[in-house]
Design an enzyme around this catalytic site. Structure first.
Site, mmCIF file in Angstrom:
data_model
loop_
_atom_site.group_PDB
_atom_site.id
_atom_site.type_symbol
_atom_site.label_atom_id
_atom_site.label_comp_id
_atom_site.label_asym_id
_atom_site.label_seq_id
_atom_site.Cartn_x
_atom_site.Cartn_y
_atom_site.Cartn_z
ATOM 1 N N TRP A 124 0.069 -1.053 -0.102
ATOM 2 C CA TRP A 124 -0.001 -0.144 -0.061
ATOM 3 C C TRP A 124 0.885 1.318 -0.060
ATOM 4 O O TRP A 124 2.316 1.425 0.440
ATOM 5 C CB TRP A 124 -0.706 0.241 1.045
ATOM 6 C CG TRP A 124 -1.338 0.745 1.222
ATOM 7 C CD1 TRP A 124 -2.612 2.224 0.184
ATOM 8 C CD2 TRP A 124 -1.513 1.353 2.722
ATOM 9 N NE1 TRP A 124 -3.235 2.804 1.288
ATOM 10 C CE2 TRP A 124 -2.811 2.993 2.264
ATOM 11 C CE3 TRP A 124 -2.152 1.679 3.965
ATOM 12 C CZ2 TRP A 124 -2.913 3.814 2.959
ATOM 13 C CZ3 TRP A 124 -1.677 2.335 4.830
ATOM 14 C CH2 TRP A 124 -2.992 3.744 5.319
ATOM 15 N N ASP A 153 -1.430 -6.129 8.871
ATOM 16 C CA ASP A 153 -1.878 -5.259 8.912
ATOM 17 C C ASP A 153 -3.801 -6.039 8.324
ATOM 18 O O ASP A 153 -3.431 -6.488 6.964
ATOM 19 C CB ASP A 153 -1.606 -4.118 7.143
ATOM 20 C CG ASP A 153 -2.214 -2.998 7.647
ATOM 21 O OD1 ASP A 153 -3.582 -2.168 8.057
ATOM 22 O OD2 ASP A 153 -1.909 -1.779 6.594
ATOM 23 N N LYS A 183 -12.573 -0.563 5.288
ATOM 24 C CA LYS A 183 -13.705 -1.410 3.882
ATOM 25 C C LYS A 183 -14.887 -2.470 4.100
ATOM 26 O O LYS A 183 -16.089 -2.767 3.898
ATOM 27 C CB LYS A 183 -12.654 -2.304 3.302
ATOM 28 C CG LYS A 183 -11.398 -1.088 2.769
ATOM 29 C CD LYS A 183 -11.893 -0.431 1.677
ATOM 30 C CE LYS A 183 -10.417 0.365 0.604
ATOM 31 N NZ LYS A 183 -9.798 0.985 1.864
#
Length: 422
Positions: free
Chosen positions: A153, A234, A270
């Site tokens: 990311w 993560d 999300k």
């Protein structure tokens, strides 16, 4: 003198015209690549345009979707007439406890024994930054270096650099297979200095959508344990990746069962659709309850001067859903609905590519998982997608599958076929 000033005499600081701006040497920063892409998309007047850069869920009409379970939780919170007082530094306790159960499992021995320190954070970004500050302050990683997958990311690298850490990358993505470079990953795990922190994506790797298989996770765990590395997970897509929150937590629970004292970042952007609420958590598995108390005390010391305490609304929504016997299964169903739509769009994209006449191997489209698909196309082909077909995606060829709908998938497939065959 005061009266004169009020009467119209203008008082000016001596030499005011000679002063130059204190900020004149500050350069213009580069535009964020995603936001810049959105700007170009918004200015495009072509009716066929498609935005595949946005990292947020959209329904099949291309619209944002607020989960009905979230709306129900909001009504329940509103009806409770609860106040808007500050939270404590560590956040909303029910949320933190439920968040830890969500990730580590209801039957977690470590949780039952009080060996996990946890705090609420400003979504996953805030959890990562807190992790970086924690690692840096207490010298958790060898040479104060964190190893991140290549690619990862885009925000991971600046987050940890700004926290004072050195950032290095380990092999992860194989461009030739458009899949996992497992051999390279194991090689780099073995080569890193003992006791290094490795950032691992728990599920739905961003940006590639490529995850290790269960047997590969087991070997990764074995090699990291042998080297005494520190695993930092993560987790931004639990439930959203496969549609099964328990399955998506498998790597986390495997590492804990193997004896790793992991650190974990969680985001509820999300999977709960709470993008603007900025709700997340950071936790550390410790040796015993007393150690967990010490770790939590230091996390709170780090949080206090950064943002004092986290926002309350999103945490209340998540905790209301996870503790309610009706809303919790409703959320599971709605989260699966989102995941299933993404999976269906992957299948439709692949089938339409073949229908368009493409002879390339597009198996990676359905082999990958989560919101993003690493298409495997070049920078030049990405430019052609935008300039010739009005389809917007990041330079690395990453497609946000949330932007694909039953209405535009055929056009997308034809465009991909055109730029990859000519």
């Amino acid at each position: 003198m005061l009266a004169a000033a009020r009467g119209g005499a203008r008082l000016a600081p001596s030499g005011a015209r000679a002063l130059s701006s204190a900020w004149q040497e500050i350069p213009l920063g580069p535009a964020d690549p995603i936001l810049g892409l959105n700007d170009m998309f918004n200015k495009d007047t072509d009716g066929r345009k498609i935005n595949l850069g946005v990292g947020a869920y959209r329904d099949d009409d291309g619209k944002p979707w607020v989960l009905p379970s979230v709306r129900a939780a909001e009504r329940k919170i509103l009806d409770s007439n609860i106040n808007k007082e500050y939270l404590g530094i560590a956040g909303l306790s029910p949320f933190v406890n439920l968040s830890l159960k969500f990730a580590y499992g209801d039957d977690s021995v470590d949780l039952a024994e009080g060996r996990i320190a946890g705090v609420q954070t400003l979504s996953g970004t805030g959890a990562c930054r807190l992790a970086g500050e924690f690692f840096n302050r207490f010298g958790i990683s060898a040479n104060n270096t964190i190893y991140q997958p290549n690619p990862t990311w885009g925000n991971h690298i600046p987050i940890f650099k700004n926290a004072g850490m050195d950032v290095k990358q380990y092999a992860y993505y194989n461009k030739e297979t458009i899949g996992l470079d497992f051999e390279g990953m194991i090689r780099d795990i073995k080569a890193a200095p003992d006791g290094s922190v490795f950032l691992l994506h728990a599920c739905a790797h961003n940006p590639t959508g490529v995850d290790p298989k269960v047997e590969q996770w087991k070997e990764i765990s074995h090699e990291m344990k042998r080297k005494n590395h520190r695993a930092f997970f993560d987790c931004a897509y639990q439930g959203f990746a496969s549609g099964d929150a328990e399955k998506d937590a498998a790597a986390i629970r495997l590492f804990v069962a193997d004896g790793h004292q992991i650190c974990l970042s969680q985001s509820y952007a999300k999977n709960f659709g709470l993008y603007g609420e900025r709700v997340g958590a950071f936790s550390v598995v410790c040796a015993d309850k007393e150690e967990a108390e010490r770790v939590e005390s230091q996390l709170k010391i780090l949080i206090r001067p950064m943002y004092s305490n986290p926002p309350v609304n999103g945490a209340r929504i998540v905790s209301t859903i996870l503790e309610d016997p009706k809303l919790k299964p409703q959320w599971y169903s709605e989260c699966k609905q989102m995941a299933d739509r993404i999976i269906k769009m992957r299948e439709l994209l692949k089938s339409n590519l073949h229908k368009a006449g493409s002879t390339r191997n597009w198996e990676h489209v359905t082999n990958q998982i989560g919101m993003f698909c690493y298409s495997g196309i070049t920078v030049e082909q990405v430019d052609r997608m935008r300039n010739e077909h009005h389809i917007y995606m990041t330079k690395d060829g990453r497609i946000s599958m949330a932007g694909v709908t039953s209405k535009n998938v055929e056009y997308l497939a034809k465009a991909l076929h055109e730029v990859t065959s000519n």
